[in-house]
Motif scaffolding. Structure first.
Motif, PDB file in Angstrom:
ATOM      1  N   ASP A 193      19.111  56.213  82.027  1.00 37.54           N
ATOM      2  CA  ASP A 193      20.045  55.085  82.008  1.00 37.54           C
ATOM      3  C   ASP A 193      21.372  55.472  81.353  1.00 37.54           C
ATOM      4  O   ASP A 193      22.434  54.987  81.750  1.00 37.54           O
ATOM      5  N   ALA A 194      21.286  56.341  80.353  1.00 34.98           N
ATOM      6  CA  ALA A 194      22.491  56.783  79.646  1.00 34.98           C
ATOM      7  C   ALA A 194      23.191  57.932  80.369  1.00 34.98           C
ATOM      8  O   ALA A 194      24.209  58.443  79.884  1.00 34.98           O
ATOM      9  N   GLU A 195      22.647  58.341  81.508  1.00 33.41           N
ATOM     10  CA  GLU A 195      23.260  59.371  82.361  1.00 33.41           C
ATOM     11  C   GLU A 195      23.532  60.670  81.603  1.00 33.41           C
ATOM     12  O   GLU A 195      24.578  61.305  81.779  1.00 33.41           O
ATOM     13  N   GLY A 196      22.587  61.034  80.739  1.00 35.25           N
ATOM     14  CA  GLY A 196      22.709  62.316  80.055  1.00 35.25           C
ATOM     15  C   GLY A 196      23.545  62.293  78.791  1.00 35.25           C
ATOM     16  O   GLY A 196      23.848  63.350  78.246  1.00 35.25           O
ATOM     17  N   ARG A 197      23.897  61.106  78.306  1.00 36.12           N
ATOM     18  CA  ARG A 197      24.691  61.018  77.076  1.00 36.12           C
ATOM     19  C   ARG A 197      23.829  60.784  75.838  1.00 36.12           C
ATOM     20  O   ARG A 197      24.342  60.730  74.728  1.00 36.12           O
ATOM     21  N   LEU A 198      22.520  60.643  76.042  1.00 41.14           N
ATOM     22  CA  LEU A 198      21.632  60.291  74.943  1.00 41.14           C
ATOM     23  C   LEU A 198      20.396  61.190  74.963  1.00 41.14           C
ATOM     24  O   LEU A 198      19.715  61.296  75.980  1.00 41.14           O
ATOM     25  N   ASP A 199      20.141  61.851  73.844  1.00 38.90           N
ATOM     26  CA  ASP A 199      18.987  62.733  73.702  1.00 38.90           C
ATOM     27  C   ASP A 199      17.933  62.032  72.848  1.00 38.90           C
ATOM     28  O   ASP A 199      18.138  61.814  71.659  1.00 38.90           O
ATOM     29  N   LEU A 200      16.820  61.685  73.481  1.00 41.26           N
ATOM     30  CA  LEU A 200      15.714  61.033  72.777  1.00 41.26           C
ATOM     31  C   LEU A 200      14.539  61.988  72.590  1.00 41.26           C
ATOM     32  O   LEU A 200      13.394  61.573  72.458  1.00 41.26           O
ATOM     33  N   GLY A 201      14.853  63.274  72.561  1.00 43.74           N
ATOM     34  CA  GLY A 201      13.817  64.289  72.474  1.00 43.74           C
ATOM     35  C   GLY A 201      12.939  64.205  71.244  1.00 43.74           C
ATOM     36  O   GLY A 201      11.858  64.787  71.221  1.00 43.74           O
ATOM     37  N   GLY A 234      23.053  70.228  83.618  1.00 49.11           N
ATOM     38  CA  GLY A 234      23.553  71.496  83.086  1.00 49.11           C
ATOM     39  C   GLY A 234      23.064  71.808  81.700  1.00 49.11           C
ATOM     40  O   GLY A 234      23.679  72.630  81.002  1.00 49.11           O
ATOM     41  N   ARG A 235      21.963  71.196  81.287  1.00 45.28           N
ATOM     42  CA  ARG A 235      21.412  71.406  79.948  1.00 45.28           C
ATOM     43  C   ARG A 235      19.971  71.883  80.046  1.00 45.28           C
ATOM     44  O   ARG A 235      19.286  71.643  81.041  1.00 45.28           O
ATOM     45  N   ASP A 236      19.513  72.495  78.979  1.00 41.11           N
ATOM     46  CA  ASP A 236      18.117  72.886  78.861  1.00 41.11           C
ATOM     47  C   ASP A 236      17.473  72.102  77.729  1.00 41.11           C
ATOM     48  O   ASP A 236      18.138  71.674  76.783  1.00 41.11           O
ATOM     49  N   VAL A 243      17.577  68.529  73.279  1.00 34.04           N
ATOM     50  CA  VAL A 243      18.462  69.089  74.286  1.00 34.04           C
ATOM     51  C   VAL A 243      19.352  70.143  73.639  1.00 34.04           C
ATOM     52  O   VAL A 243      19.937  69.914  72.572  1.00 34.04           O
ATOM     53  N   VAL A 244      19.446  71.298  74.269  1.00 31.73           N
ATOM     54  CA  VAL A 244      20.221  72.409  73.724  1.00 31.73           C
ATOM     55  C   VAL A 244      21.699  72.165  73.965  1.00 31.73           C
ATOM     56  O   VAL A 244      22.122  71.798  75.068  1.00 31.73           O
ATOM     57  N   GLY A 245      22.520  72.366  72.921  1.00 34.02           N
ATOM     58  CA  GLY A 245      23.962  72.186  73.038  1.00 34.02           C
ATOM     59  C   GLY A 245      24.391  70.831  72.542  1.00 34.02           C
ATOM     60  O   GLY A 245      23.591  69.910  72.383  1.00 34.02           O
ATOM     61  N   GLY A 246      25.685  70.689  72.284  1.00 36.42           N
ATOM     62  CA  GLY A 246      26.220  69.437  71.774  1.00 36.42           C
ATOM     63  C   GLY A 246      26.623  68.501  72.891  1.00 36.42           C
ATOM     64  O   GLY A 246      26.343  68.713  74.060  1.00 36.42           O
ATOM     65  N   GLY A 247      27.325  67.441  72.495  1.00 37.95           N
ATOM     66  CA  GLY A 247      27.884  66.521  73.482  1.00 37.95           C
ATOM     67  C   GLY A 247      26.985  65.368  73.863  1.00 37.95           C
ATOM     68  O   GLY A 247      27.323  64.593  74.746  1.00 37.95           O
ATOM     69  N   VAL A 248      25.807  65.250  73.226  1.00 40.15           N
ATOM     70  CA  VAL A 248      24.946  64.112  73.497  1.00 40.15           C
ATOM     71  C   VAL A 248      24.603  63.440  72.182  1.00 40.15           C
ATOM     72  O   VAL A 248      24.517  64.076  71.143  1.00 40.15           O
ATOM     73  N   GLU A 249      24.428  62.123  72.250  1.00 40.57           N
ATOM     74  CA  GLU A 249      24.028  61.376  71.078  1.00 40.57           C
ATOM     75  C   GLU A 249      22.522  61.462  70.919  1.00 40.57           C
ATOM     76  O   GLU A 249      21.798  61.767  71.858  1.00 40.57           O
ATOM     77  N   GLY A 250      22.071  61.173  69.720  1.00 41.13           N
ATOM     78  CA  GLY A 250      20.634  61.126  69.505  1.00 41.13           C
ATOM     79  C   GLY A 250      20.235  62.006  68.364  1.00 41.13           C
ATOM     80  O   GLY A 250      20.749  61.888  67.260  1.00 41.13           O
ATOM     81  N   THR A 251      19.283  62.928  68.622  1.00 39.39           N
ATOM     82  CA  THR A 251      18.808  63.786  67.555  1.00 39.39           C
ATOM     83  C   THR A 251      19.930  64.675  67.067  1.00 39.39           C
ATOM     84  O   THR A 251      20.883  64.961  67.791  1.00 39.39           O
ATOM     85  N   ASN A 252      19.787  65.162  65.845  1.00 39.75           N
ATOM     86  CA  ASN A 252      20.879  65.912  65.234  1.00 39.75           C
ATOM     87  C   ASN A 252      20.855  67.393  65.578  1.00 39.75           C
ATOM     88  O   ASN A 252      21.561  68.185  64.965  1.00 39.75           O
TER      89      ASN A 252
END
Length: 292
Positions: A193-201, A234-236, A243-252
């Protein structure tokens, strides 16, 4: 209804049932805040049914830490769990009572109508959570249903809740796994729903706590689906589900803090039974390999 969105707005004010205080929590802590508290000890089921409306309006708290303030309710969560129990494959139907599994799913979080959705980061111990929920089930099933048709329905509901809580039957084991599967499904859906802007890992951790073979297969499918989604962005997905790399909200971007990790481990630790017995059923349970 529009999909839940991340927001910086404060969540709506609701009576807190998870905040520690100098006064010991009791069901009356919340009942005293209600404009129309239920009338106990009547022969009608209506006070009980009206109180359950809170399950439809009380949000699942874990998502709100990520700004999802318009997300699923406790009742939403239990509904899909109940549907999942209807998907028990034929290979397990000889060892699992499907009807009991469905009943456990729709009862297991009933106490949260007053207790609220206590999460591993709320600072409430598992023993205290269990005490609060047990007292609430006594109120629901005895004070509100005790005089309805001889109290039979109340006794059955309370016994189902304890069966899930004690987690000593094959049906309870399966529904505990289903609880985790439903969470993993919702995790992936909110990320989409967040189209890849939110990491809930952070929540992917629970996949490792699934014990039954069938539910392990479902968990593996969900995690694979999630990896494919992030790969398309484009993320792993790295170790621990983040999620590897920055640019997403969620976990630190690091492992959960020690306090959170400890809270998660306690939250998903097997209960010791109503009488404190640590004995658990051995053998093959909902597709799991027998204990050696």
């Amino acid at each position: 209804m529009s999909p839940p969105t991340a927001s910086n707005d404060p969540p709506p004010a609701i009576p807190s049932s998870t905040t520690a205080s100098s006064t010991q929590w009791s069901p009356q802590t919340i009942l005293s805040t209600l404009p129309q508290p239920p009338q106990p000890h009547t022969s009608s089921p209506l006070p009980f049914l009206h109180l359950l409306q809170r399950l439809k309006t009380t949000p699942r708290e874990g998502w709100r830490r990520f700004g999802l303030n318009n997300g699923e309710s406790i009742a939403d969560h239990m509904y899909r769990m109940a549907i999942l129990t209807l998907l028990i494959p034929p290979s397990l139907r000889s060892s699992l009572d499907t009807n009991t599994c469905t009943r456990l799913a729709i009862v297991h979080d009933m106490a949260e109508a007053l207790v609220g959705d206590i999460t591993p980061v709320d600072g409430v111990s598992k023993a205290e959570k269990r005490r609060r929920e047990g007292e609430t089930m006594t109120l629901l099933c005895e004070d509100l249903l005790g005089k309805y048709e001889g109290g039979q329905a109340g006794r059955e509901i309370k016994e189902l809740w304890w069966e899930y809580e004690d987690d000593l039957t094959e049906e309870a084991h399966f529904v505990h796994d289903v609880d985790k599967i439903e969470l993993l499904l919702q995790m992936v859906e909110y990320e989409r729903d967040a189209e890849g802007r939110l990491d809930l890992g952070e929540f992917a951790w629970v996949a490792g706590r699934v014990t039954g073979g069938v539910c392990k297969g479902w968990a593996s499918e969900i995690l694979k689906e999630r990896e494919e989604f992030w790969r398309g962005k484009g993320r792993d997905v790295g170790e621990g589900g983040k999620v590897v790399g920055g640019g997403v909200e969620g976990t630190n971007g690091s492992a959960p803090p020690e306090a959170l990790k400890k809270g998660l481990e306690e939250y998903y630790r097997k209960n010791e039974g109503r009488n404190g017995s640590a004995d658990a059923m051995a053998g093959q349970v909902n597709g799991a390999a027998p204990k050696s």
